[in-house]
Every structure is written in structure tokens, then in C-alpha cells.
Motif scaffolding. Structure first.
Motif, PDB file in Angstrom:
ATOM      1  N   GLU A 224      31.528  32.579  45.472  1.00 18.79           N
ATOM      2  CA  GLU A 224      33.089  32.747  46.445  1.00 18.79           C
ATOM      3  C   GLU A 224      32.384  33.412  47.678  1.00 18.79           C
ATOM      4  O   GLU A 224      31.748  34.466  47.905  1.00 18.79           O
ATOM      5  CB  GLU A 224      33.712  33.973  45.369  1.00 18.79           C
TER       6      GLU A 224
ATOM      7  N   ARG B  98      34.599  34.602  50.408  1.00 17.31           N
ATOM      8  CA  ARG B  98      35.557  35.303  50.896  1.00 17.31           C
ATOM      9  C   ARG B  98      35.460  36.550  51.149  1.00 17.31           C
ATOM     10  O   ARG B  98      34.877  37.370  50.056  1.00 17.31           O
ATOM     11  CB  ARG B  98      37.646  34.988  50.541  1.00 17.31           C
TER      12      ARG B  98
ATOM     13  N   GLN C 216      25.989  37.387  46.908  1.00 14.31           N
ATOM     14  CA  GLN C 216      26.300  36.682  47.031  1.00 14.31           C
ATOM     15  C   GLN C 216      25.790  36.370  48.416  1.00 14.31           C
ATOM     16  O   GLN C 216      25.214  34.931  49.210  1.00 14.31           O
ATOM     17  CB  GLN C 216      27.662  35.756  47.692  1.00 14.31           C
TER      18      GLN C 216
ATOM     19  N   ASN D 216      37.476  39.093  41.822  1.00 16.66           N
ATOM     20  CA  ASN D 216      37.760  37.872  42.506  1.00 16.66           C
ATOM     21  C   ASN D 216      39.258  37.109  42.233  1.00 16.66           C
ATOM     22  O   ASN D 216      39.205  36.124  43.484  1.00 16.66           O
ATOM     23  CB  ASN D 216      37.051  37.678  41.613  1.00 16.66           C
TER      24      ASN D 216
ATOM     25  N   ALA E 190      40.528  35.868  45.831  1.00 20.72           N
ATOM     26  CA  ALA E 190      40.932  34.143  46.164  1.00 20.72           C
ATOM     27  C   ALA E 190      42.421  33.513  46.083  1.00 20.72           C
ATOM     28  O   ALA E 190      42.544  32.840  45.951  1.00 20.72           O
ATOM     29  CB  ALA E 190      40.797  33.359  44.739  1.00 20.72           C
TER      30      ALA E 190
ATOM     31  N   PHE F 133      38.917  27.479  52.857  1.00 23.60           N
ATOM     32  CA  PHE F 133      39.131  28.791  51.888  1.00 23.60           C
ATOM     33  C   PHE F 133      40.491  29.945  52.440  1.00 23.60           C
ATOM     34  O   PHE F 133      41.318  30.386  51.795  1.00 23.60           O
ATOM     35  CB  PHE F 133      37.766  29.991  52.800  1.00 23.60           C
TER      36      PHE F 133
ATOM     37  N   ALA G 224      38.254  25.730  47.766  1.00 21.45           N
ATOM     38  CA  ALA G 224      37.342  26.676  47.823  1.00 21.45           C
ATOM     39  C   ALA G 224      37.096  27.388  46.434  1.00 21.45           C
ATOM     40  O   ALA G 224      38.018  27.042  45.087  1.00 21.45           O
ATOM     41  CB  ALA G 224      38.203  27.990  48.051  1.00 21.45           C
ATOM     42  N   PRO G 225      36.206  28.016  45.320  1.00 22.48           N
ATOM     43  CA  PRO G 225      36.147  28.327  44.146  1.00 22.48           C
ATOM     44  C   PRO G 225      37.641  29.113  43.634  1.00 22.48           C
ATOM     45  O   PRO G 225      38.386  29.817  44.879  1.00 22.48           O
ATOM     46  CB  PRO G 225      35.327  29.151  44.457  1.00 22.48           C
ATOM     47  N   SER G 226      38.300  29.404  42.224  1.00 28.32           N
ATOM     48  CA  SER G 226      39.629  29.510  41.734  1.00 28.32           C
ATOM     49  C   SER G 226      39.555  30.529  40.820  1.00 28.32           C
ATOM     50  O   SER G 226      37.880  29.963  40.465  1.00 28.32           O
ATOM     51  CB  SER G 226      40.719  28.345  42.189  1.00 28.32           C
TER      52      SER G 226
END
Length: 446
Positions: A26, A28, A43, A133, A137, A228, A253-255
Motif C-alpha cells: 500500500e 496511498r 513501506q 488500510n 484503500a 491508485f 491497487a492493493p485492496s
């Protein structure tokens, strides 16, 4: 720590080696306060140059990577450490160079570690990490997010997050402290709507407010913006909706699994096991009020408080709002003021109903005689005085010029601490005593 350096500024024995790029998760963020989370700090260690020093250990003791040589900064005291030797221990170095840091000194902070334990505190940390998170997201940053550097303050708006940065030229001017060697063009970032927050490689979109960090040389700002933040109006207008959707579907993007914004009663109970909540309750604050105040803050901003003082002020405001609401509910009955329907029959003792802000009952407040409970009224008076003292101390820490930011600069040689970094930057003489400013210091206010 040894001062023996190589030509590239790194310690001897820290030669760069070819290695597989770090996996990025992640990227964002909505606010820089996200660095209270150990997972976020971890990160930031993209392209970390030292093979002998584990980034996980650095993140665990409060550090995040500044993307400059091997320099790291504490998220709580803002202290910077660099030029590491193989024998250095991150926690030891942190304590040695910044012994007053609240994090290493054991003071309760808003830190959210990757605890992993099965006790209630560990479960609280996991809840906060998972909730963060989800929010980062699945939600758009609040329009009230402030510009994160000390150079400009953006007014609130419901349309564009940062309207003063709606031109490429204005956004380019924010990259004065952009780290060297990131490998992403400043012009390309500004053209894609991003401006620098002044912290490492963290940038935000002027329109949607969405932030990204941990950039690599091969990254294309337009593609990353589309990936993103595919619903950003600026990106859709500039690149076209079809192009944005294609970028998003090609490399999403990661979810995280969807969940309600509102916390459940069980989740709200877990908030009381955070060290800040525990410390505030030990100081006498009501557990019920603490739970309600933290629940509202988390649902509104997605973030915990940074300090115990901030949590106390939050609880005082929450209790004041609760008292105000109760007073409005009790002020009338079926539209008729209570004062007009009061029974005029004299009674031996007048009884009143008062809410105890520190030890609330599970049921409604119990009437009691004032004459029989003088200690209770004394306690209420002390609580109110404590609240006024806390608010007064907070006001003393606010800039005397803009009244919007905390004081951050000590003028030398007069040692006055009255202005924030933004207001102090153009000042040549101290506004309090008129002394010519010959230097400045950044104090640690915790």
C-alpha cells in the motif's frame, strides 16, 4: 557511530549491491500522521541501501526512510539519524541521539505496532491497522486535509482539496526539498497533479487530495495516479475515463475486504486497550467518554490521537457536546418549558440530576442531594478547571501570528518561541522583542 565515509557518503562496508527490488504494498496516504503506523513506516524503505540493517527493526523503533542516502527520521520526535555502521542497534542509537523522544522514553503515543499478540492490546493494534488500510484503500481524503509542509496553508473547500496549487508552476515550487535519486521527474509529477508535501517522496494530488509515496525510477506519475485514484476528476478529465479505467484494471491497487465505516460495539471496546486510552483513563477520564470520543474520531478521520493531551482534549469536547445535547433534550417536555410546569410544593431537599463525566453509570444518572455530596461538586469543579488549564496550554503552543499552526521555531539569540515555521520563515527580527534573528532552532514539543 563511525564517521569514516566513502566517496558516495555511505559508511565503509555499506557498498550498494544488486538485489531484487523491494516489494511495494500500500502506497496511498491521506495524512502524514499515517506514520504512526509501523506498517506504513515499513513501506517507506524502498531501495534501502544498507544490506546489514533490517528495515523492519528501524520501523519498529519509530523510524521511516527519507529516501536520502541512509537517513531515517523518527515519526514522533522528528529526529534524523544516518551514516549507520554494521554494529549499530536502531533502538540504542535512537535513545542516544534523542533521549527525550516520547516514543523511546516510554510515553504513551499513537504508535500502532505490528504487535501480533493475542491479548486485548494486540487485538486493538490489529483493528487499528486493518481499519486504516480499509480507509486509505476505499475512501477519499477529507476535504479539510491541510497542506503538509510549512510553506503554505490551504483553505477548506468542498470541490478541490488544494485550490492554491491548481497550476503546474505552483506545484513545481513545492519540490524544493525533493530527494535526489528518486528517478521520477518533478515536471512529470507536477503535470500529473501532484505536489510535494515536503516529507521524503510523499506527494498529494491538488484535486482529489490523494497521496502516494515510495516512488521508483520506472514509475509514470499519470499511470500511478490513475491506478491508485481512478475516480479523481482531474485525472479523468486530463487522460480520459477509458484510459484511467484501463490503467486501473491492468494493474489494480492493493485492496482490502469492504467493511462499514462505523465501528461495532466490540471494536469500540478494543479502543480502550490502546496505551493512550489506558493512560488517559488512569489519569481519571471516563472509560465510556474515552470510548465514545475515540470512536467518533476514528470514524471521521481514520486515525488515532498522537498524544495523551490530544486524547484528553478530545474527551473534554465529547463530554461537553454530550452535556449540551442532554440539556437540549431536557429543556422542554411536549413543547412546554419545564420551568412552567414545575410543582411549587416546597420540599425538604432540592435534588438535581448531574452526569458524572468520570464514573458514568450504566443506567441514567441517579438523583442525589447536593447537601449530602459536596465532594462530588468539588470533583466537578476540579475537572472543569483541568479542562481550562489544558486548553490554555494548547493555546500557548499556537502561533501568535496565524493562530492555525503550532509554534515550531525558536529565534536566536533571544530564544522566543512564538511562531510556526511558515510565519517565521520571512522574519528577520523577533516580533516580540525586536532582536535581529541570527539563527533558529526547532524544539521538540511532545
Amino acid at each position: 557511530m563511525s564517521s569514516t565515509l566513502q566517496h558516495d557518503g555511505l559508511p565503509v562496508g555499506a557498498e550498494k549491491q544488486d538485489k531484487k527490488p523491494d516489494e511495494r504494498g500500500e502506497r496511498r496516504f491521506h495524512r502524514q500522521s499515517a506514520l504512526m503506523y509501523e506498517s506504513v513506516r515499513r513501506q517507506t524503505f524502498i531501495n534501502w541501501p544498507l544490506t546489514f540493517l533490517d528495515p523492519d527493526k528501524l520501523a519498529a523503533v519509530g523510524f521511516f526512510y527519507l529516501r536520502t542516502e541512509d537517513h531515517v527520521q523518527c515519526a514522533f520526535c522528528r529526529g534524523i539519524v544516518g551514516f549507520w555502521d554494521p554494529s549499530d542497534d536502531p533502538l540504542t542509537e535512537h535513545k542516544k541521539h534523542f533521549p527525550n523522544c516520547p516514543f523511546v522514553a516510554g510515553v504513551a503515543t499513537g504508535n500502532v505496532p505490528k504487535d501480533g499478540s493475542d491479548d486485548q492490546t494486540g487485538k486493538a493494534f490489529k483493528l487499528l491497522d486493518d481499519y486504516y488500510n480499509y480507509r486509505v484503500a476505499n475512501t477519499r481524503p477529507q476535504s479539510s486535509t491541510n497542506y503538509q509542509t510549512d510553506s503554505l496553508c490551504i483553505p477548506e473547500t468542498n470541490k478541490v482539496a488544494f485550490p492554491a496549487l491548481n497550476t503546474i508552476q505552483s506545484r513545481c515550487q513545492t519540490f524544493a526539498r525533493w530527494p535526489k535519486g528518486i528517478g521520477v521527474s518533478i515536471d512529470a509529477l507536477a503535470e500529473a497533479g501532484f505536489f510535494s508535501t515536503g516529507l521524503a517522496d510523499w506527494v498529494q494530488c491538488f484535486h482529489c487530495g490523494g497521496g502516494l509515496h515510495s516512488w521508483r525510477q520506472e514509475d509514470d506519475p499519470w499511470t500511478e495516479h490513475s491506478r491508485f485514484y481512478p475516480y479523481c476528476p482531474f485525472v479523468r478529465m486530463q487522460r480520459g475515463e477509458d484510459t484511467v479505467i484501463h490503467c486501473w484494471k491492468e494493474n489494480p491497487a492493493p485492496s482490502v475486504p469492504p467493511r462499514p465505516i462505523a465501528l461495532t460495539p466490540e471494536e469500540s471496546d478494543l479502543l480502550l486497550h490502546h496505551p493512550i486510552a489506558k493512560r488517559a483513563i488512569e489519569m481519571g477520564l471516563s472509560p465510556a467518554s474515552m470510548k465514545g470520543a475515540l470512536k467518533l474520531r476514528l470514524e471521521k478521520l481514520g486515525m488515532m490521537c498522537r498524544t495523551v493531551t490530544e486524547a484528553m482534549e478530545l474527551v473534554f469536547d465529547y463530554e461537553e457536546e454530550q452535556r449540551r445535547n442532554n440539556a437540549e433534550k431536557n429543556s422542554s417536555y411536549d413543547g412546554i418549558p419545564i420551568a412552567e410546569t414545575r410543582d411549587s410544593t416546597p420540599t425538604e431537599h432540592m435534588t438535581v440530576e448531574v452526569q458524572n463525566p468520570f464514573f458514568p453509570m450504566d443506567s441514567s444518572a441517579i438523583p442525589f442531594s447536593i447537601e449530602q455530596n459536596p465532594e462530588y461538586l468539588k470533583l466537578l469543579s476540579e475537572v472543569e478547571q483541568l479542562r481550562r488549564d489544558v486548553l490554555m496550554e494548547e493555546k500557548r503552543l499556537m502561533c501568535r501570528q496565524c493562530h492555525g499552526q503550532r509554534v515550531a521555531v525558536v529565534f536566536q539569540p533571544c530564544s522566543h518561541l512564538h511562531l510556526c515555521a511558515e510565519c517565521a520563515r520571512p522574519v528577520d527580527t523577533c516580533p516580540s522583542c525586536g532582536t535581529v534573528v541570527r539563527g533558529t532552532l526547532r524544539p521538540i514539543i511532545g
